[in-house]
Design a protein around this motif. Structure first.
Motif, mmCIF file in Angstrom:
data_model
loop_
_atom_site.group_PDB
_atom_site.id
_atom_site.type_symbol
_atom_site.label_atom_id
_atom_site.label_comp_id
_atom_site.label_asym_id
_atom_site.label_seq_id
_atom_site.Cartn_x
_atom_site.Cartn_y
_atom_site.Cartn_z
ATOM 1 N N ALA A 47 22.380 -10.470 -25.731
ATOM 2 C CA ALA A 47 20.965 -10.804 -25.818
ATOM 3 C C ALA A 47 20.164 -10.176 -24.581
ATOM 4 N N LYS A 48 20.760 -10.231 -23.558
ATOM 5 C CA LYS A 48 20.070 -9.753 -22.171
ATOM 6 C C LYS A 48 20.199 -8.156 -21.991
ATOM 7 N N GLU A 49 21.251 -7.706 -22.791
ATOM 8 C CA GLU A 49 21.482 -6.349 -22.816
ATOM 9 C C GLU A 49 20.239 -5.623 -23.803
ATOM 10 N N LYS A 50 19.919 -6.348 -24.836
ATOM 11 C CA LYS A 50 18.855 -5.879 -25.819
ATOM 12 C C LYS A 50 17.492 -5.962 -25.123
ATOM 13 N N GLU A 51 17.415 -7.083 -24.100
ATOM 14 C CA GLU A 51 16.493 -7.196 -23.419
ATOM 15 C C GLU A 51 15.847 -6.132 -22.534
ATOM 16 N N ALA A 97 27.857 -5.303 -31.056
ATOM 17 C CA ALA A 97 26.525 -5.989 -30.834
ATOM 18 C C ALA A 97 25.606 -5.063 -30.229
ATOM 19 N N ALA A 98 26.076 -4.197 -29.490
ATOM 20 C CA ALA A 98 25.090 -3.280 -28.799
ATOM 21 C C ALA A 98 24.432 -2.224 -29.821
ATOM 22 N N ALA A 155 20.640 -2.913 -30.071
ATOM 23 C CA ALA A 155 19.753 -2.249 -28.887
ATOM 24 C C ALA A 155 19.736 -0.787 -28.953
ATOM 25 N N VAL A 156 20.725 -0.063 -29.261
ATOM 26 C CA VAL A 156 20.560 1.529 -29.071
ATOM 27 C C VAL A 156 19.546 1.885 -30.626
ATOM 28 N N GLU A 157 19.828 1.194 -31.385
ATOM 29 C CA GLU A 157 18.852 1.402 -32.663
ATOM 30 C C GLU A 157 17.555 1.272 -32.331
ATOM 31 N N SER A 158 17.137 0.368 -31.642
ATOM 32 C CA SER A 158 15.641 0.502 -30.982
ATOM 33 C C SER A 158 15.419 1.405 -30.304
ATOM 34 N N ALA A 159 16.353 2.021 -29.205
ATOM 35 C CA ALA A 159 16.145 3.120 -28.465
ATOM 36 C C ALA A 159 15.803 4.187 -29.250
ATOM 37 N N LYS A 160 16.779 4.463 -30.477
ATOM 38 C CA LYS A 160 16.584 5.567 -31.120
ATOM 39 C C LYS A 160 15.390 5.678 -31.801
ATOM 40 N N LYS A 161 14.838 4.744 -32.214
ATOM 41 C CA LYS A 161 13.608 4.439 -33.013
ATOM 42 C C LYS A 161 12.467 4.818 -31.973
ATOM 43 N N ILE A 219 29.839 2.381 -28.465
ATOM 44 C CA ILE A 219 29.148 1.645 -29.100
ATOM 45 C C ILE A 219 29.347 1.801 -30.405
ATOM 46 N N THR A 220 29.747 0.797 -31.122
ATOM 47 C CA THR A 220 30.305 0.884 -32.515
ATOM 48 C C THR A 220 29.557 0.631 -33.817
ATOM 49 N N LYS A 221 29.758 1.164 -34.892
ATOM 50 C CA LYS A 221 29.334 0.935 -36.217
ATOM 51 C C LYS A 221 27.943 1.198 -36.278
ATOM 52 N N THR A 222 27.329 2.351 -35.472
ATOM 53 C CA THR A 222 25.871 2.743 -35.871
ATOM 54 C C THR A 222 25.591 4.309 -35.619
ATOM 55 N N ASP A 223 24.684 4.821 -36.081
ATOM 56 C CA ASP A 223 24.563 6.055 -35.961
ATOM 57 C C ASP A 223 23.576 6.515 -34.741
#
Ligand code: GAL
Length: 367
Positions: free
Chosen positions: A72-76, A98-99, A102-108, A120-124
Motif C-alpha cells: 500500500a505504501k509502495e503504491k502511495e 501486488a506491485a 502501482a506500475v499500471e497507474s504509472a503506465k497510465k 514485477i509479475t502478471k502485468t504488461d
C-alpha cells in the motif's frame, strides 16, 4: 541618476525572483523516481547509497522512496512520484504480483517502468528489467555446499526467500539444479522439508512453479531473520541424532544466514556446518572473516545502479535502452539487462570486496 539606480535595483530584484522561482520549479519536478522495498534490510540501504553515489555531481533530478514492506505504501510512493512529474520509474517491488497495480497507474500516466532487481509479475506495465543472474546465485550457493560436503549422507537443511518475491523462485530453482543430483546420489539427505523430499527425483523444477511453490511454502523465511531463526530452532528441535553432526545449510541471503548460523552454532550436537548467504552485507562479511558464515554471493550493486540509471537516461533521451535478454513475468516477456555475481568466502574476501573498493578494510576486524 536616482531613477536609473532604482530601475537597475528593480531589475536585479526581478531577476533574483525569477531565479528563485526557476530553482523551486526545478526541484519540485523529478524526472526519475526510485522506489525501494524497505530500509530494514541492509541490502536495500546499500542500493540507496549506491544510487546516491552514482548521482553525486550530476544534475539529474531523482527522488528515492522506501515502501517499508508494505504494498500500500509502495503504491502511495508511486502516486507521489507521478504527481512530481517523473518520466521514468525505477522500482523494486515489495511483492511482485501486488506491485502490478502501482506500475499500471504509472503506465497510465505515461511513465516508463524499470523493474529493479525483483521482477514485477502478471502485468504488461513493465517496460524493462535490470537484474543480477538470480538462477546463478542459487546455483553458486548450492555448489559451495556440494564442494564442501564432508562425505556421504550429510544432512541438508533448506531455506528459501519470500514466496511474494519472484527471485526466491529463481534462487531455489538454481540451487535445486545443483543439489538434486547430489541428493539422488546420496551425498545429501534432506533434513527439514517433506515437500523437497517428495520431489527428490525431479531434476528440473524450472518449468514448474507449482512444485517450487510447495517447497518454498514450507521452507520460506519471508526474508525475515527472525522467522528464519524460529524455523531453524523448530527444525533442530525436531531433528533426530542422524540429522545432526556435520551438516549443510542452504540459506537464501545474508540476513537469514546469520540468524540460522547462530542457531546451528548453539546446538551441541551439530559438529560443523557449511552455510550459504547472499548480498555481501557488512555484518556477513565480518561473519565470513570470523568463520561463522561460510560464503556469500557478492552482487555488486554499483553495476545494477549503473544499468538502471543508464536505461533511465536513455529513455529520457528518447532512445531504446540496450537489453541482453528477456524474462517472462507471467503476462509478457520483459526485455532485461542481466549482470553477473561473484562467490565470496574467506579466501577471496579481501580481493573481492576491499581491493575492488566496494568496502573499506577499516569496516572489518581481523581481515
Ligand atoms: C531479493 C534480493 C536479494 C535479497 C532479498 C531480500 O529479491 O535479490 O538480494 O536482498 O531479496 O531482500
Amino acid at each position: 541618476m536616482k531613477k536609473g539606480f532604482k530601475a537597475v535595483a528593480l531589475l536585479v530584484v526581478i531577476m533574483l525572483f525569477a531565479a528563485v522561482v526557476a530553482a523551486c520549479g526545478k526541484s519540485e519536478k523529478v524526472s526519475v523516481g526510485i522506489v525501494l522495498p524497505t530500509k530494514d534490510e541492509p541490502r536495500w540501504v546499500q542500493d540507496e547509497q549506491r544510487f546516491k553515489d552514482a548521482l553525486k555531481g550530476t544534475d539529474y533530478t531523482t527522488e528515492i522512496l522506501f515502501s517499508q514492506g508494505s504494498s500500500a505504501k509502495e503504491k502511495e510512493n508511486v502516486e507521489t512520484l507521478i504527481n512530481k512529474g517523473i518520466q521514468v520509474l525505477i522500482i523494486c517491488p515489495q511483492d511482485g504480483d501486488a506491485a502490478a497495480a502501482a506500475v499500471e497507474s504509472a503506465k497510465k500516466a505515461g511513465v516508463k517502468v524499470i523493474s529493479y532487481d525483483r521482477l514485477i509479475t502478471k502485468t504488461d506495465a513493465v517496460d524493462y528489467y535490470v537484474t543480477f543472474d538470480s538462477v546463478a546465485v542459487g546455483a553458486a550457493q548450492a555448489q559451495y555446499l556440494v564442494d564442501h560436503a564432508k562425505g556421504g549422507g550429510e544432512p541438508l537443511y533448506l531455506y528459501a526467500g519470500a514466496a511474494s518475491d519472484n527471485n526466491a523462485f529463481l534462487f531455489f530453482q538454481g540451487a535445486w539444479s545443483v543439489l538434486q543430483p547430489k541428493i539422488a546420489d546420496g551425498t545429501f539427505k534432506i533434513a527439514n522439508s517433506s515437500e523437497a523430499e517428495a520431489l527428490k527425483d525431479t531434476a528440473d523444477l524450472s518449468q514448474d512453479r507449482d512444485k517450487l511453490s510447495k517447497i518454498i511454502g514450507q521452507i520460506t523465511t519471508n526474508w525475515d531473520p527472525n522467522e528464519a531463526k524460529n524455523k531453524a530452532q523448530t527444525h533442530l528441535t525436531a531433528a533426530a541424532a542422524d540429522m545432526k553432526g556435520d551438516v549443510a545449510i542452504l540459506a537464501p541471503n545474508d540476513g537469514t544466514a546469520r540468524s540460522i548460523a547462530d542457531v546451528f552454532a548453539s546446538d551441541k550436537d551439530v559438529k560443523s556446518f557449511v552455510v550459504s548467504g547472499q548480498d555481501a552485507e557488512k555484518a556477513s562479511i565480518q561473519y565470513v572473516i570470523d568463520g561463522k558464515q561460510s560464503m556469500t554471493v557478492f552482487k555488486d550493486v554499483r553495476n545494477l545502479v549503473k544499468d538502471a540509471m543508464g536505461m533511465a537516461l536513455s529513455i529520457l533521451d528518447g532512445n531504446t535502452p540496450e537489453t541482453t535478454g528477456e524474462y517472462d513475468n507471467g503476462k509478457i516477456k520483459v526485455p532485461a539487462k542481466q549482470t553477473d555475481v561473484i562467490v565470496v568466502d574467506k579466501d577471496n574476501v579481501k580481493a573481492a570486496l576491499i581491493d575492488s573498493g566496494y568496502y573499506q578494510a577499516s569496516d572489518f576486524q581481523g581481515l
